[in-house]
Design a protein around this motif. Structure first.
Motif, PDB file in Angstrom:
ATOM      1  N   ASN A  56       0.829  -1.203   0.000  1.00 55.94           N
ATOM      2  CA  ASN A  56       0.000   0.000   0.000  1.00 55.94           C
ATOM      3  C   ASN A  56       0.869   1.259   0.000  1.00 55.94           C
ATOM      4  N   GLY A  57       0.371   2.301  -0.644  1.00 53.25           N
ATOM      5  CA  GLY A  57       1.091   3.574  -0.625  1.00 53.25           C
ATOM      6  C   GLY A  57       2.474   3.468  -1.224  1.00 53.25           C
ATOM      7  N   GLY A  58       3.479   3.952  -0.471  1.00 58.00           N
ATOM      8  CA  GLY A  58       4.854   3.851  -0.957  1.00 58.00           C
ATOM      9  C   GLY A  58       5.288   2.415  -1.149  1.00 58.00           C
ATOM     10  N   SER A  59       4.752   1.515  -0.337  1.00 56.84           N
ATOM     11  CA  SER A  59       5.077   0.093  -0.486  1.00 56.84           C
ATOM     12  C   SER A  59       4.484  -0.487  -1.755  1.00 56.84           C
ATOM     13  N   SER A  60       3.402   0.122  -2.243  1.00 54.28           N
ATOM     14  CA  SER A  60       2.850  -0.283  -3.539  1.00 54.28           C
ATOM     15  C   SER A  60       3.841   0.038  -4.658  1.00 54.28           C
ATOM     16  N   THR A  61       4.435   1.216  -4.578  1.00 59.94           N
ATOM     17  CA  THR A  61       5.449   1.596  -5.566  1.00 59.94           C
ATOM     18  C   THR A  61       6.648   0.659  -5.493  1.00 59.94           C
ATOM     19  N   ASP A  62       7.048   0.310  -4.275  1.00 64.64           N
ATOM     20  CA  ASP A  62       8.162  -0.631  -4.110  1.00 64.64           C
ATOM     21  C   ASP A  62       7.806  -2.005  -4.682  1.00 64.64           C
ATOM     22  N   ALA A  63       6.563  -2.436  -4.479  1.00 68.09           N
ATOM     23  CA  ALA A  63       6.130  -3.727  -5.026  1.00 68.09           C
ATOM     24  C   ALA A  63       6.174  -3.711  -6.549  1.00 68.09           C
ATOM     25  N   GLN A  64       5.758  -2.608  -7.139  1.00 68.84           N
ATOM     26  CA  GLN A  64       5.826  -2.492  -8.596  1.00 68.84           C
ATOM     27  C   GLN A  64       7.271  -2.488  -9.081  1.00 68.84           C
ATOM     28  N   ASP A  65       8.145  -1.817  -8.330  1.00 67.10           N
ATOM     29  CA  ASP A  65       9.562  -1.795  -8.675  1.00 67.10           C
ATOM     30  C   ASP A  65      10.158  -3.194  -8.596  1.00 67.10           C
ATOM     31  N   LEU A  66       9.801  -3.931  -7.546  1.00 70.92           N
ATOM     32  CA  LEU A  66      10.285  -5.305  -7.393  1.00 70.92           C
ATOM     33  C   LEU A  66       9.850  -6.166  -8.572  1.00 70.92           C
ATOM     34  N   ALA A  67       8.577  -6.059  -8.943  1.00 67.53           N
ATOM     35  CA  ALA A  67       8.085  -6.839 -10.086  1.00 67.53           C
ATOM     36  C   ALA A  67       8.834  -6.472 -11.357  1.00 67.53           C
ATOM     37  N   SER A  68       9.101  -5.188 -11.544  1.00 66.85           N
ATOM     38  CA  SER A  68       9.787  -4.752 -12.771  1.00 66.85           C
ATOM     39  C   SER A  68      11.236  -5.226 -12.805  1.00 66.85           C
ATOM     40  N   LEU A  69      11.867  -5.377 -11.632  1.00 66.39           N
ATOM     41  CA  LEU A  69      13.236  -5.900 -11.603  1.00 66.39           C
ATOM     42  C   LEU A  69      13.293  -7.297 -12.212  1.00 66.39           C
ATOM     43  N   PHE A  70      12.330  -8.134 -11.848  1.00 70.61           N
ATOM     44  CA  PHE A  70      12.298  -9.495 -12.375  1.00 70.61           C
ATOM     45  C   PHE A  70      11.841  -9.530 -13.833  1.00 70.61           C
ATOM     46  N   LEU A  71      10.849  -8.731 -14.156  1.00 66.55           N
ATOM     47  CA  LEU A  71      10.258  -8.779 -15.486  1.00 66.55           C
ATOM     48  C   LEU A  71      11.127  -8.115 -16.546  1.00 66.55           C
ATOM     49  N   SER A  72      11.799  -7.040 -16.165  1.00 67.38           N
ATOM     50  CA  SER A  72      12.594  -6.296 -17.143  1.00 67.38           C
ATOM     51  C   SER A  72      13.950  -5.934 -16.549  1.00 67.38           C
ATOM     52  N   PRO A  73      14.812  -6.926 -16.344  1.00 66.58           N
ATOM     53  CA  PRO A  73      16.104  -6.668 -15.700  1.00 66.58           C
ATOM     54  C   PRO A  73      17.088  -5.987 -16.649  1.00 66.58           C
ATOM     55  N   ALA A  74      18.045  -5.310 -16.060  1.00 66.49           N
ATOM     56  CA  ALA A  74      19.099  -4.697 -16.869  1.00 66.49           C
ATOM     57  C   ALA A  74      20.122  -5.748 -17.271  1.00 66.49           C
ATOM     58  N   GLY A  75      20.880  -5.440 -18.303  1.00 68.79           N
ATOM     59  CA  GLY A  75      21.951  -6.333 -18.723  1.00 68.79           C
ATOM     60  C   GLY A  75      21.448  -7.621 -19.342  1.00 68.79           C
ATOM     61  N   ASP A  76      22.164  -8.702 -19.073  1.00 67.38           N
ATOM     62  CA  ASP A  76      21.864  -9.995 -19.693  1.00 67.38           C
ATOM     63  C   ASP A  76      21.011 -10.904 -18.813  1.00 67.38           C
ATOM     64  N   ALA A  77      20.543 -10.387 -17.698  1.00 69.49           N
ATOM     65  CA  ALA A  77      19.741 -11.214 -16.800  1.00 69.49           C
ATOM     66  C   ALA A  77      18.465 -11.682 -17.484  1.00 69.49           C
ATOM     67  N   ARG A  78      18.054 -12.882 -17.139  1.00 66.38           N
ATOM     68  CA  ARG A  78      16.863 -13.482 -17.735  1.00 66.38           C
ATOM     69  C   ARG A  78      15.597 -12.832 -17.188  1.00 66.38           C
ATOM     70  N   PRO A  79      14.693 -12.357 -18.053  1.00 68.63           N
ATOM     71  CA  PRO A  79      13.413 -11.823 -17.554  1.00 68.63           C
ATOM     72  C   PRO A  79      12.562 -12.944 -16.969  1.00 68.63           C
ATOM     73  N   LEU A  80      11.902 -12.647 -15.872  1.00 68.62           N
ATOM     74  CA  LEU A  80      11.101 -13.636 -15.171  1.00 68.62           C
ATOM     75  C   LEU A  80       9.685 -13.096 -14.957  1.00 68.62           C
ATOM     76  N   PRO A  81       8.689 -13.975 -14.944  1.00 66.22           N
ATOM     77  CA  PRO A  81       7.301 -13.528 -14.835  1.00 66.22           C
ATOM     78  C   PRO A  81       6.993 -12.963 -13.448  1.00 66.22           C
ATOM     79  N   ALA A  82       6.618 -11.695 -13.405  1.00 63.99           N
ATOM     80  CA  ALA A  82       6.320 -11.034 -12.137  1.00 63.99           C
ATOM     81  C   ALA A  82       5.246  -9.978 -12.367  1.00 63.99           C
ATOM     82  N   PHE A  83       4.384  -9.799 -11.372  1.00 59.96           N
ATOM     83  CA  PHE A  83       3.260  -8.884 -11.493  1.00 59.96           C
ATOM     84  C   PHE A  83       3.128  -8.045 -10.224  1.00 59.96           C
ATOM     85  N   GLY A  84       2.821  -6.779 -10.396  1.00 55.76           N
ATOM     86  CA  GLY A  84       2.456  -5.924  -9.270  1.00 55.76           C
ATOM     87  C   GLY A  84       0.940  -5.913  -9.163  1.00 55.76           C
ATOM     88  N   LEU A  85       0.408  -6.286  -8.017  1.00 57.04           N
ATOM     89  CA  LEU A  85      -1.039  -6.436  -7.879  1.00 57.04           C
ATOM     90  C   LEU A  85      -1.776  -5.109  -7.711  1.00 57.04           C
TER      91      LEU A  85
END
Length: 202
Positions: A56-85
């Motif tokens: 919730n609130g700022g933690s919602s933004t952090d949750a979205q950021d966490l999901a984006s790290l897995f889904l769209s990583p920088a460099g050669d890291a493998r993208p992984l399925p992740a969703f922000g609820l």
């Protein structure tokens, strides 16, 4: 003016020192558990699991950021399925209006969650009812559950439905969120590295 600038400088230095010390204490206490948790997350991803993050609130933004790290990583890291609820505002407002805010995450987990999936909930207080209900629903479905809280962990620390709970012990919501950001970035990096080390079955 010089006195004001000195106060601002000293305040900035004090806050920087506070977050550095807090991060160091969290690392010292939780390094082994973070590595264990990342290993279990890597196992879930390797088995076709997905990550669902919420807060919730700022933690919602952090949750979205966490999901984006897995889904769209920088460099050669493998993208992984992740969703922000909290990403779909139509779903959020429909659930809040028609059912209630307390189930806004639990209902989505009930609809989409599978036993091989991962649920990660973030909260500064650890007391958000909608997170508590989401963790209980995720556990019922056999999902791997990870909680990231502040202060003393709040009601999240009383749940049996959280497999790994990481608590940032600080009275400052700002320092809590800064340390939590470092924590979930470390969790992402460890998970990706451990997943890359697993033998390929292709």
């Amino acid at each position: 003016m010089d006195a004001v600038l000195e106060l601002v400088r000293q305040s900035t230095v004090d806050k920087a020192r506070e977050i550095i010390d807090l991060r160091a204490s969290v690392l010292e206490r939780d390094a082994d558990r973070l590595l264990e948790c990342a290993g279990k997350m890597a196992e879930r991803f390797a088995d076709g699991g997905r990550l669902m993050a919420f807060g919730n609130g700022g933690s919602s933004t952090d949750a979205q950021d966490l999901a984006s790290l897995f889904l769209s990583p920088a460099g050669d890291a493998r993208p992984l399925p992740a969703f922000g609820l909290t990403n779909d505002i139509a779903v959020i407002t429909a659930l809040c209006n028609d059912v209630g805010f307390d189930v806004v995450f639990a209902r989505q987990i009930a609809a989409f969650g599978r036993a091989k999936d991962i649920a990660v909930g973030l909260s500064t207080s650890g007391d958000s009812t909608n997170l508590l209900r989401a963790f209980d629903e995720a556990a019922r479905r056999g999902m791997f559950t990870v909680g990231i809280a502040g202060y003393n962990g709040g009601r999240m620390s009383e749940l049996d439905s959280i497999d790994y709970l990481f608590v940032v012990p600080s009275p400052s919501v700002h320092r809590i969120q800064e340390a939590q950001t470092t924590m979930y970035h470390a969790l992402w990096e460890l998970t990706v590295e451990l997943l890359a080390e697993r033998p390929s079955h292709d």
